[in-house]
Design an enzyme around this catalytic site. Sequence first.
Site, PDB file in Angstrom:
ATOM      1  CB  SER A  31      52.567  22.535  50.695  1.00 44.28           C
ATOM      2  OG  SER A  31      51.739  22.429  51.827  1.00 44.28           O
ATOM      3  NE  ARG A  62      53.962  27.598  51.189  1.00 44.07           N
ATOM      4  CZ  ARG A  62      53.885  26.493  51.923  1.00 44.07           C
ATOM      5  NH1 ARG A  62      52.742  25.804  51.963  1.00 44.07           N
ATOM      6  NH2 ARG A  62      54.935  26.078  52.620  1.00 44.07           N
ATOM      7  CE1 TYR A 111      52.499  29.081  54.461  1.00 45.74           C
ATOM      8  CE2 TYR A 111      54.848  29.533  54.250  1.00 45.74           C
ATOM      9  CZ  TYR A 111      53.811  28.778  54.768  1.00 45.74           C
ATOM     10  OH  TYR A 111      54.087  27.701  55.585  1.00 45.74           O
ATOM     11  CG  HIS A 157      40.459  25.945  48.558  1.00 45.02           C
ATOM     12  ND1 HIS A 157      41.361  26.778  49.183  1.00 45.02           N
ATOM     13  CD2 HIS A 157      40.489  24.761  49.242  1.00 45.02           C
ATOM     14  CE1 HIS A 157      41.911  26.127  50.202  1.00 45.02           C
ATOM     15  NE2 HIS A 157      41.403  24.910  50.246  1.00 45.02           N
ATOM     16  NE  ARG A 181      55.447  18.856  53.853  1.00 46.64           N
ATOM     17  CZ  ARG A 181      56.688  18.992  53.397  1.00 46.64           C
ATOM     18  NH1 ARG A 181      57.628  18.165  53.791  1.00 46.64           N
ATOM     19  NH2 ARG A 181      56.980  19.944  52.542  1.00 46.64           N
ATOM     20  CE  LYS A 182      60.613  19.084  55.648  1.00 42.97           C
ATOM     21  NZ  LYS A 182      61.699  19.025  54.627  1.00 42.97           N
ATOM     22  N   GLY A 183      56.154  24.241  57.194  1.00 42.50           N
ATOM     23  CA  GLY A 183      55.855  25.663  57.300  1.00 42.50           C
ATOM     24  C   GLY A 183      57.037  26.555  57.008  1.00 42.50           C
TER      25      GLY A 183
END
Length: 294
Positions: A142, A134, A201, A110, A257-259
């Site tokens: 997120s 993203r 993303y 990162h 999580r949801k993506g």
Amino acid sequence: MAEATASFMDDDDFSHVVKGIIYPRFVSEANLKAMATFDIRDDDIVIVSYPKTGTNWTLEIVNKILSAGGRTDASSDDMVGKLEFQYDDESRPQHVMLQECASPRVILTHLTPDTAPPGIAHPQNNVKVIVVMRNPKDTAVSFFHFGEKMRSRFATKQGPSWDEYFMQNFLSGNHPFGCYFDHVLSWWERRDDPHFLFLKYEDMKQDLPEAVKTVAAFLQVKLDDASIDTIAHACTFSNMKSTLDNSRYEDRTLMARKGIVGDWKTMFTDEQSRLLDFKCKAKLEGTGLHFNFE
């Protein structure tokens, strides 16, 4: 110290500041200093990202491409762990452990170019660097939910509310690993360097087989269409979530999580959306970097 920074400093997971940037407690100043002398191998593959922008998704894709191409028999679980981290249950930092890993290594980080090893910031020869990005609204949501899940799982103190997090931390740049915009733009400056591949993303969500094909070509792994489709199917969110949920690493089980693209609409107020749109315009206009938000 600014109040916004203090809100993270009071959390056990985000405990210190180095050169104005907040780092998790498992990214020590000693580890950051060691980056200057970390040796990059000629066949290293590096995945660079701001937190919660698709790191593990990209890792799954890369791992399955290398496996299909006969270049590794390791699982993605064998490749996790950011270069700059040292986890509580490990006696040595990741950058030391990576020295013992077989090639080709897949290295995650990162860090920005200013803090990353010179061989990543300025790659030579056959080193490959994949930068995954993203849109900032979904990134913020997120990260906020990931922090909530981490605190719940590990019973740490209550964190900031969504409004406090957005205003005091994400929007202001007082955030783990620094300001989102400064981070992505520092790598985007290298977009004309053939050692780098930039993935978004949102593009991966729109056409995953094409993303797999692009990554395979970048890594110089020849795959037929059937193999590309198989990898894309294995790396859909539902399939990848199952892989992460069954990881031997507890924090990795909390990643998915949801993506989806556009989940920011469930959290952002109209005013928050307007403020971040203004920040995007101020930071990104003229850079050639654009994001889809839905």
